[in-house]
Design a protein around this motif. Structure first.
Motif, short mmCIF file in Angstrom:
data_model
loop_
_atom_site.label_atom_id
_atom_site.label_comp_id
_atom_site.label_asym_id
_atom_site.label_seq_id
_atom_site.Cartn_x
_atom_site.Cartn_y
_atom_site.Cartn_z
N TYR A 222 10.57 -16.80 61.40
CA TYR A 222 11.99 -16.50 61.24
C TYR A 222 12.22 -15.91 59.86
O TYR A 222 11.55 -16.28 58.88
CB TYR A 222 12.83 -17.76 61.38
N ALA A 223 13.21 -15.00 59.78
CA ALA A 223 13.59 -14.43 58.49
C ALA A 223 15.10 -14.52 58.32
O ALA A 223 15.86 -14.28 59.27
CB ALA A 223 13.14 -12.97 58.39
N PHE A 224 15.54 -14.88 57.13
CA PHE A 224 16.94 -14.84 56.73
C PHE A 224 17.08 -13.76 55.67
O PHE A 224 16.19 -13.60 54.83
CB PHE A 224 17.38 -16.19 56.14
N ILE A 225 18.21 -13.04 55.68
CA ILE A 225 18.38 -11.95 54.72
C ILE A 225 19.72 -12.03 54.02
O ILE A 225 20.69 -12.60 54.53
CB ILE A 225 18.25 -10.57 55.38
N ALA A 226 19.75 -11.45 52.82
CA ALA A 226 20.99 -11.22 52.08
C ALA A 226 20.88 -9.84 51.44
O ALA A 226 19.78 -9.42 51.04
CB ALA A 226 21.20 -12.29 51.01
N LEU A 227 21.99 -9.14 51.36
CA LEU A 227 21.99 -7.79 50.79
C LEU A 227 21.74 -7.86 49.28
O LEU A 227 22.44 -8.57 48.55
CB LEU A 227 23.32 -7.09 51.07
N ALA A 228 20.74 -7.10 48.81
CA ALA A 228 20.40 -7.10 47.38
C ALA A 228 20.79 -5.80 46.70
O ALA A 228 21.17 -5.80 45.52
CB ALA A 228 18.90 -7.34 47.19
N GLU A 229 20.72 -4.68 47.43
CA GLU A 229 21.00 -3.38 46.80
C GLU A 229 21.31 -2.34 47.87
O GLU A 229 20.70 -2.34 48.94
CB GLU A 229 19.78 -2.93 45.98
N ILE A 230 22.26 -1.45 47.56
CA ILE A 230 22.57 -0.31 48.42
C ILE A 230 22.14 0.96 47.68
O ILE A 230 22.61 1.23 46.58
CB ILE A 230 24.06 -0.23 48.77
N ALA B 153 21.24 -5.45 58.21
CA ALA B 153 21.23 -5.16 56.77
C ALA B 153 22.20 -4.04 56.43
O ALA B 153 22.81 -4.03 55.36
CB ALA B 153 19.81 -4.80 56.32
N PHE B 154 22.37 -3.09 57.35
CA PHE B 154 23.28 -1.97 57.12
C PHE B 154 24.73 -2.32 57.48
O PHE B 154 25.63 -1.52 57.27
CB PHE B 154 22.81 -0.74 57.90
N GLU B 155 24.95 -3.50 58.03
CA GLU B 155 26.32 -3.94 58.32
C GLU B 155 26.87 -4.85 57.23
O GLU B 155 28.08 -5.07 57.17
CB GLU B 155 26.34 -4.69 59.67
N LEU B 156 25.99 -5.41 56.40
CA LEU B 156 26.45 -6.26 55.30
C LEU B 156 27.17 -5.40 54.27
O LEU B 156 26.72 -4.30 53.93
CB LEU B 156 25.25 -6.98 54.66
N ASN B 157 28.30 -5.90 53.76
CA ASN B 157 29.18 -5.06 52.94
C ASN B 157 29.03 -5.27 51.44
O ASN B 157 29.29 -4.35 50.66
CB ASN B 157 30.64 -5.30 53.34
N ALA B 158 28.66 -6.46 51.03
CA ALA B 158 28.66 -6.78 49.60
C ALA B 158 27.30 -7.32 49.18
O ALA B 158 26.66 -8.08 49.92
CB ALA B 158 29.75 -7.81 49.29
N VAL B 159 26.88 -6.91 47.99
CA VAL B 159 25.63 -7.44 47.44
C VAL B 159 25.75 -8.96 47.32
O VAL B 159 26.76 -9.49 46.85
CB VAL B 159 25.34 -6.82 46.06
N GLY B 160 24.72 -9.66 47.79
CA GLY B 160 24.73 -11.11 47.81
C GLY B 160 25.15 -11.70 49.14
O GLY B 160 24.91 -12.88 49.40
N GLN B 161 25.80 -10.89 50.00
CA GLN B 161 26.24 -11.39 51.30
C GLN B 161 25.02 -11.68 52.17
O GLN B 161 24.12 -10.85 52.30
CB GLN B 161 27.14 -10.38 52.00
N ALA B 162 25.00 -12.86 52.76
CA ALA B 162 23.87 -13.28 53.60
C ALA B 162 24.28 -13.32 55.06
O ALA B 162 25.44 -13.60 55.39
CB ALA B 162 23.36 -14.65 53.15
N ARG C 228 18.65 0.28 52.18
CA ARG C 228 19.11 -1.04 51.77
C ARG C 228 17.90 -1.87 51.32
O ARG C 228 16.83 -1.82 51.95
CB ARG C 228 19.82 -1.76 52.92
N VAL C 229 18.10 -2.62 50.26
CA VAL C 229 17.12 -3.60 49.82
C VAL C 229 17.71 -4.97 50.12
O VAL C 229 18.90 -5.21 49.86
CB VAL C 229 16.82 -3.47 48.31
N VAL C 230 16.89 -5.85 50.68
CA VAL C 230 17.38 -7.19 50.99
C VAL C 230 16.50 -8.24 50.32
O VAL C 230 15.30 -8.05 50.13
CB VAL C 230 17.41 -7.46 52.52
N ASP C 231 17.14 -9.33 49.93
CA ASP C 231 16.41 -10.55 49.61
C ASP C 231 16.17 -11.27 50.94
O ASP C 231 17.02 -11.22 51.84
CB ASP C 231 17.24 -11.45 48.69
N TYR C 232 15.03 -11.92 51.06
CA TYR C 232 14.77 -12.59 52.33
C TYR C 232 13.94 -13.85 52.14
O TYR C 232 13.19 -14.00 51.17
CB TYR C 232 14.08 -11.65 53.32
#
Length: 644
Positions: free
Chosen positions: A475-483, A455-464, A232-236
């Motif tokens: 602190y870090a916040f993440i959103a799913l960028a790529e599977i 990160a592996f529980e997020l289902n949709a790209v863009g979901q934060a 998984r790639v995440v934006d953070y």
């Protein structure tokens, strides 16, 4: 109630190891079913929608903190206290969550407790009895002392009984076989001494030569072993503590104000310099290691009279003190802080003025006569020497405040439905993109197993994920960028890994062959000569070794333990795989199995094994409950976890 329940259900004693937490929490949350007024009502988490308030957390936290501090004073173990206090907030939080999870599981499983069971438990509680009968007046009096109503207490008793029934229900099927008991007895009691030869795999690596064709063949035969897992790639957003420290402003006035309010924190630790005379008290009545208490008191009182009449303290200590560590030096103990001595001794020593003699001081060691010689410490260093230290403290504090502030702003942005990129812009922090993450990895700066798992529980790209993750830098916040789906690699992607695996496999084959040759020679010549013939070294364990312990420099593993403990004295093993290659071992001494001792210990070992397995099963059940029910932490959770 718990004591009477334990007496009637000894077999389920382990249940109360879990319910101690539940009972402790219940007894210190009088308004368990209600949310308090004011700031104490701030919600720090919800368990399947049920709130945990700041007030509920703090009541349990401070009660457990006081208990830890009291225990630390008795043991004079400050480092242990620091560690316990550091982990206490998270432990209290988990206890509160698991108490609610247990109630939810009881509801899910249909576990109920009727009024008769509650009444029976209360009436059997020895704390509410006068003589051998339950006393309603004593019951009400004790509840008034706890500031809790009858209705609230009965609800708490019901919750505790319900928890016990859930634990009993979950662990009812746990069993232990006679073979399990004997195996555990052997694990605890079997010891052996062994000699061995280690055949290290590393020297054989230089003899291994592989071609590209060999590597290609191995890859084709074992391609599945080199499968690239899903990534998984995440934006953070990283709210970096170090960057915030650079932004924190501290003035000279801030430093002076802080020192005025906290000057005791900067004083050098006070110490007393003292000497003493000790008259020992016999332990457990053994006259060979001391005196009876009345005799010790009489001797010490006589010495105290001599000192008050002008006897020389140092001379009297050399002649009469029974402390071998200080008698020869006239009883001199040097200078010491309060925490380094047992409580009774420290309290007496620190109450003395220089030159003053104490009364008789009773400690677990015996009777002491203490004379304070001088005091050290307790002074506040000059401001110039403290400025840099205080500045760092204030910079760190301001940075933490900014950290929490920005994290709360990001939570608010995401809570309003904004994307992570928009939240980043709103709080003035750049959005970054991670390298592909595999399960279990914790790469910089996202060093958090929880973050990667989420990160592996997020289902949709863009979901934060709407809440921050604590990482070493802040602190870090993440959103799913790529599977990136799992895939079989091309040889070029993993050629180096395949080649290393092949070389090690061939080197291990060569080491195994050498180990077999060594074994054959050992049978003819003995271990020492056989080892020397191959340029190897005979080694042996330092002493008797038990199961689960390291066997010399071979380490510890299931394969080693199984092989060596199956041998009889003087029996030689086959080549055994160890971490660095292979070993050939011979047992030179072994404690035999003792049937009589086993029979004496069989019942207690069986009970211990049962309780261990019940605890493991129930802990697994609780772990599943954490996944079965939602546990949501609020922004207030982070603040209360930072309590000091």
């Amino acid at each position: 109630m718990a004591l009477s329940f334990m007496r009637r259900h000894r077999r389920w004693l382990f249940i109360f190891l879990w319910l101690v937490i539940l009972a402790f929490i219940i007894l210190y949350i009088p308004a368990f079913l209600n949310v308090e007024e004011g700031s104490q009502s701030e919600i720090i988490a919800r368990v399947a929608g049920q709130p945990i308030s700041r007030g509920q957390f703090l009541r349990v936290y401070f009660d457990q903190r006081r208990l830890l501090e009291q225990m630390s004073r008795e043991r004079a173990d400050r480092e242990r206290l620091k560690y316990e206090l550091r982990i206490l907030p998270e432990r209290v939080f988990r206890d509160l969550v698991e108490q609610r999870l247990l109630a939810l599981e009881a509801r899910r499983l249909g576990v109920e407790v009727d009024d008769a069971a509650v009444a029976r438990a209360i009436s059997n509680d020895p704390g509410f009895r006068v003589g051998d009968r339950f006393d309603p007046a004593e019951y009400r009096r004790r509840l008034e002392l706890r500031r809790i109503s009858v209705e609230e207490y009965e609800a708490q008793v019901r919750a505790e009984l319900r928890g016990a029934r859930v634990i009993s229900l979950i662990t009812a099927g746990v069993s232990v076989t006679p073979a399990d008991v004997e195996k555990e007895y052997r694990r605890q009691t079997e010891r052996l001494r062994a000699e061995y030869v280690l055949i290290d795999v590393e020297p054989f690596r230089t003899d291994v030569k592989v071609t590209d064709a060999d590597v290609s063949k191995r890859f084709e035969e074992r391609k599945e072993a080199y499968r690239i897992p899903e990534k998984r790639v995440v934006d953070y957003i990283l709210i970096d503590r170090a960057q915030l420290q650079a932004q924190a402003e501290v003035t000279g006035g801030d430093i002076e104000t802080y020192l005025e309010q906290n000057e005791d924190d900067f004083r050098a630790e006070e110490q007393v310099c003292a000497r003493h005379v000790l008259i020992k008290i016999a332990a457990d009545g053994e006259s060979t290691s001391g005196h009876r208490e009345d005799e010790a008191r009489r001797i010490a009182a006589g010495l105290l009279r001599q000192l008050r009449d002008g006897a020389d303290f140092a001379e009297l200590a050399r002649e009469s003190s029974e402390d071998p560590g200080s008698a020869a030096s006239g009883g001199d103990l040097g200078c010491f802080p309060r925490a380094s001595m047992v409580r009774e001794f420290a309290n007496a020593a620190f109450a003395l003025d220089p030159g003053q003699l104490s009364e008789l001081v009773r400690t677990p060691y015996g009777f002491h006569i203490i004379q304070a010689m001088s005091r050290q410490g307790g002074d506040l260093p000059p401001l110039d020497l403290l400025k840099d230290q205080v500045r760092r403290i204030l910079v760190d504090r301001r940075a933490e405040e900014l950290l929490e502030q920005k994290a709360a702003e990001a939570v608010a942005q995401l809570g309003q439905g904004r994307k992570l990129e928009e939240a980043a812009q709103a709080i003035g922090i750049s959005l970054e993109k991670s390298a592909p993450l595999a399960r279990g990895e914790t790469p910089e700066p996202l060093v958090s197993r929880q973050l990667v798992a989420r990160a592996f529980e997020l289902n949709a790209v863009g979901q934060a994920h709407p809440e921050p993750f604590a990482v070493p830098r802040g602190y870090a916040f993440i959103a799913l960028a790529e599977i990136q789906p799992s895939r079989l690699p091309d040889l070029a992607d993993v050629k180096g890994e395949v080649q290393r695996d092949l070389e090690r496999s061939l080197a291990l084959d060569m080491a195994r062959t050498r180990a077999q040759e060594v074994r054959q020679r050992v049978q003819k010549e003995g271990l020492t000569k056989a080892a020397k013939a191959f340029g190897l070294e005979r080694r042996e364990t330092a002493g008797l070794v038990g199961r689960g312990q390291a066997l010399g420099d071979l380490g510890s593993s299931f394969a080693i333990e199984k092989a060596v403990f199956s041998l009889e004295p003087n029996e030689l093993s086959d080549p055994v795989r160890v971490a660095s290659g292979f070993a050939v071992l011979r047992v030179t001494e072994k404690t035999p199995f003792d049937p009589e001792s086993f029979d004496r210990q069989k019942a207690s070992i069986e009970e211990s094994l049962l309780n261990r397995r019940r605890r493991q099963l129930f802990q697994s059940f609780l772990d599943q409950s954490w996944r079965r029910f939602s546990v949501e932490r609020t922004a207030a959770y982070r603040k209360v976890m930072a309590i000091d």
